[in-house]
Design a protein around this motif. Structure first.
Motif, PDB file in Angstrom:
ATOM      1  N   HIS A  26      35.746  -4.402   7.384  1.00 35.48           N
ATOM      2  CA  HIS A  26      34.762  -4.572   6.318  1.00 35.48           C
ATOM      3  C   HIS A  26      35.259  -3.932   5.015  1.00 35.48           C
ATOM      4  O   HIS A  26      35.217  -4.548   3.950  1.00 35.48           O
ATOM      5  N   HIS A  31      36.246  -6.139   1.473  1.00 35.96           N
ATOM      6  CA  HIS A  31      35.980  -5.711   0.095  1.00 35.96           C
ATOM      7  C   HIS A  31      37.243  -5.476  -0.732  1.00 35.96           C
ATOM      8  O   HIS A  31      37.314  -5.893  -1.878  1.00 35.96           O
ATOM      9  N   HIS A  43      32.767 -13.052   3.360  1.00 38.25           N
ATOM     10  CA  HIS A  43      31.939 -11.857   3.302  1.00 38.25           C
ATOM     11  C   HIS A  43      31.380 -11.628   1.900  1.00 38.25           C
ATOM     12  O   HIS A  43      30.217 -11.271   1.730  1.00 38.25           O
ATOM     13  N   HIS A  47      27.566 -11.393   0.081  1.00 41.56           N
ATOM     14  CA  HIS A  47      27.027 -10.432  -0.883  1.00 41.56           C
ATOM     15  C   HIS A  47      26.398 -11.111  -2.101  1.00 41.56           C
ATOM     16  O   HIS A  47      25.552 -10.509  -2.754  1.00 41.56           O
ATOM     17  N   HIS A 127      24.435  -0.542   1.015  1.00 44.08           N
ATOM     18  CA  HIS A 127      25.756  -1.151   0.823  1.00 44.08           C
ATOM     19  C   HIS A 127      25.637  -2.412  -0.043  1.00 44.08           C
ATOM     20  O   HIS A 127      26.432  -2.635  -0.951  1.00 44.08           O
TER      21      HIS A 127
HETATM   22 ZN   LIG Z   1      30.080  -5.783   2.494  1.00 44.37          ZN
END
Ligand SMILES: [Zn+2]
Ligand SMILES: [Zn+2]
Length: 210
Positions: A26, A31, A43, A47, A127
């Motif tokens: 992750h 990221h 991913h 977001h 997060h």
């Molecule tokens: Zn994330």
């Protein structure tokens, strides 16, 4: 070691190994790559709107993670410590992975049912909406503590346009019972400028604006 303790210890080790992978994948595989590669791109798309819905890419990751467990960890551990250890590690890995997948999806789709669910949501939505470079673990805070990325929010500020379906009533207001953990900020609707800003910020791992 006899049969059962070996199997149990190996399963626990496999699950713990998954939680470390959950954190590292992750943080670095999603990221830090800023959308390079399918895993990171998918991913960061997650977001952009902070919604969860099933699509075929999930089948891809489920297959991939089972392959890693049973195609890599199992033969490796089998070779090192015997068949029971091999099977246990693979089962623990797969169990840890599906536990994470299930709880992550449920966090986005359903209201918390207990203390763990409430904690997990606040941890994970900090997060999403507070600091995307903190709280990379979803199912546990262990590795965030170890690597110094743990943050415990007092209250998570959720942009109203991204409010989770379970948070709000028919009028779009935050349910009374979630007001200790969350506050809604900004407008419920989005325009073209906000939408492109949301995308840019998600791909830069910066929290969305109110
Ligand atoms: Zn994330
Ligand atoms: Zn999420």
């Amino acid at each position: 070691m006899s049969t059962l303790p070996t199997l149990l210890a190996a399963t626990a080790a496999g699950a713990a190994l998954w939680t470390l992978a959950e954190y590292l994948l992750h943080r670095f595989g999603m990221h830090h790559l800023h959308g390079r590669g399918i895993m990171s791109r998918e991913h960061l798309e997650h977001h952009v709107h902070s919604t969860w819905s099933f699509d075929v890419n999930h089948l891809l990751s489920w297959t991939g993670m089972l392959l890693v467990g049973f195609g890599a960890w199992m033969p490796l551990t089998w070779w090192l410590a015997g068949p029971l250890a091999g099977v246990g590690v693979a089962v623990g890995w797969a169990g840890g992975y599906f536990f994470y997948e299930f709880h992550h999806a449920m966090a986005h789709l359903r209201a918390p049912g207990g203390r763990y669910g409430r904690w997990l949501r606040r941890h994970h939505f900090h997060h999403h909406f507070g600091r995307p470079m903190a709280n990379h673990g979803v199912s546990t805070l262990l590795w965030d503590k170890v690597f110094g990325t743990y943050e415990r929010p007092e209250q998570v500020r959720v942009p109203r346009r991204m409010a989770l379906p379970w948070m709000v009533d028919d009028a779009g207001e935050l349910h009374q019972r979630f007001r200790e953990d969350y506050v809604l900020v900004g407008a419920a609707s989005s325009d073209e400028r906000t939408a492109s800003l949301d995308r840019a910020r998600a791909f830069a791992s910066i929290a969305p604006t109110a």
